[in-house]
Design a protein around this motif. Sequence first.
Motif, PDB file in Angstrom:
ATOM      1  N   VAL A 164      35.619  57.940  39.958  1.00 47.81           N
ATOM      2  CA  VAL A 164      36.939  58.407  40.166  1.00 47.81           C
ATOM      3  C   VAL A 164      38.049  58.769  39.196  1.00 47.81           C
ATOM      4  O   VAL A 164      38.519  59.650  39.243  1.00 47.81           O
ATOM      5  CB  VAL A 164      37.773  57.158  41.086  1.00 47.81           C
ATOM      6  CG1 VAL A 164      39.294  57.425  41.077  1.00 47.81           C
ATOM      7  CG2 VAL A 164      37.177  56.891  42.359  1.00 47.81           C
ATOM      8  N   ARG A 205      33.536  48.378  46.875  1.00 47.40           N
ATOM      9  CA  ARG A 205      34.753  49.319  46.865  1.00 47.40           C
ATOM     10  C   ARG A 205      35.887  49.230  46.105  1.00 47.40           C
ATOM     11  O   ARG A 205      36.463  50.121  45.492  1.00 47.40           O
ATOM     12  CB  ARG A 205      35.190  48.817  48.453  1.00 47.40           C
ATOM     13  CG  ARG A 205      34.309  49.539  49.489  1.00 47.40           C
ATOM     14  CD  ARG A 205      34.941  49.026  50.891  1.00 47.40           C
ATOM     15  NE  ARG A 205      33.992  49.396  51.929  1.00 47.40           N
ATOM     16  CZ  ARG A 205      34.400  50.372  52.782  1.00 47.40           C
ATOM     17  NH1 ARG A 205      35.400  51.195  52.664  1.00 47.40           N
ATOM     18  NH2 ARG A 205      33.504  50.937  53.618  1.00 47.40           N
ATOM     19  N   THR A 206      36.006  47.866  45.513  1.00 46.74           N
ATOM     20  CA  THR A 206      37.194  47.577  44.478  1.00 46.74           C
ATOM     21  C   THR A 206      36.447  48.248  43.232  1.00 46.74           C
ATOM     22  O   THR A 206      37.591  49.009  42.850  1.00 46.74           O
ATOM     23  CB  THR A 206      36.968  45.975  44.302  1.00 46.74           C
ATOM     24  OG1 THR A 206      37.470  45.473  45.338  1.00 46.74           O
ATOM     25  CG2 THR A 206      38.090  45.733  43.139  1.00 46.74           C
ATOM     26  N   TYR A 229      37.269  52.298  43.426  1.00 46.32           N
ATOM     27  CA  TYR A 229      38.552  52.465  43.524  1.00 46.32           C
ATOM     28  C   TYR A 229      39.408  52.343  42.209  1.00 46.32           C
ATOM     29  O   TYR A 229      40.069  53.000  41.815  1.00 46.32           O
ATOM     30  CB  TYR A 229      39.386  51.843  44.668  1.00 46.32           C
ATOM     31  CG  TYR A 229      39.018  52.041  46.156  1.00 46.32           C
ATOM     32  CD1 TYR A 229      38.592  53.476  46.452  1.00 46.32           C
ATOM     33  CD2 TYR A 229      39.068  50.802  46.795  1.00 46.32           C
ATOM     34  CE1 TYR A 229      38.180  53.590  47.930  1.00 46.32           C
ATOM     35  CE2 TYR A 229      38.862  50.974  48.152  1.00 46.32           C
ATOM     36  CZ  TYR A 229      38.188  52.495  48.938  1.00 46.32           C
ATOM     37  OH  TYR A 229      37.865  52.412  50.188  1.00 46.32           O
ATOM     38  N   THR A 230      39.145  51.206  41.554  1.00 47.45           N
ATOM     39  CA  THR A 230      39.628  50.787  40.392  1.00 47.45           C
ATOM     40  C   THR A 230      38.883  51.226  39.029  1.00 47.45           C
ATOM     41  O   THR A 230      39.472  51.240  37.864  1.00 47.45           O
ATOM     42  CB  THR A 230      39.756  49.176  40.284  1.00 47.45           C
ATOM     43  OG1 THR A 230      38.640  48.520  40.141  1.00 47.45           O
ATOM     44  CG2 THR A 230      40.627  48.799  41.442  1.00 47.45           C
TER      45      THR A 230
END
Length: 255
Positions: A130, A151-152, A155-156
């Motif tokens: 990302v 997912r964490t 995203y991070t």
Amino acid sequence: MGIALHRGTVAEVVLDFPPVNAVPAAGWHDLAATVAEAGADPATRVVVLAAEGRGFCAGVDIKEMQRTAGHEALLAANRGCAAAFAAVYDCPVPVIAAVQGFCLGGGVGLAGNADLVVAADDATFGLPEVDRGALGAATHLARLVPQQLMRTMVYTCRRVGAWELHRFGTVLEVVPPAGLRRAARRVAEEIAAKDPLVIRRAKESLNGIDPIDVKRSYRFEQGFTFELNLDGAGDRARDAFVREAERPFTERGHR
């Protein structure tokens, strides 16, 4: 430097792309061919996938992409990653990933598609995609961590350590870095002592009951990387990465 193959009942395929094992486009294709070659040898019973240096794999060589005009390097790297991950998954014998230091991006693709993972106690796993304006290898991260943690992490861009994966059961052993290859080989030799025909059929059968088509899933993810590149987000993020990487270490921002 490059990809080395050490033949034997337990074959070793070793990545060596200093300084951080950021693999160039051609290197991913070489890795795919070398893993396939090792698995095709009837004498091979297990493959250990390892790396030289302080990290297992930092993913693709972003600097190569940014200094290559057009989309040639990006497309070659994407196809190369898909080929290398598939070669590990499709290898007709079990593949053990021996992971030290950082295992990022494409490194997660390799480890996630391996049959077993043995890690050094300094190993960390993460997807910085990302932050690089790309997507991919969540398919493989989902084989290592639970869904919401995956997912964490996407995203991070957070990393998790080897001991956390050991608690999930997705890293078999955590050992000091100096003993990593030895530990991976010990597990490999335990498997290699079994009937080789039965082990090859076991690998085939386990792939056959896998609930996720990892190759199709990963190519789906890659489609969004192409979309982000067309939107300009990919180039902006990669340019920012290269600028940061070329600054003196003492001037860089750190998280």
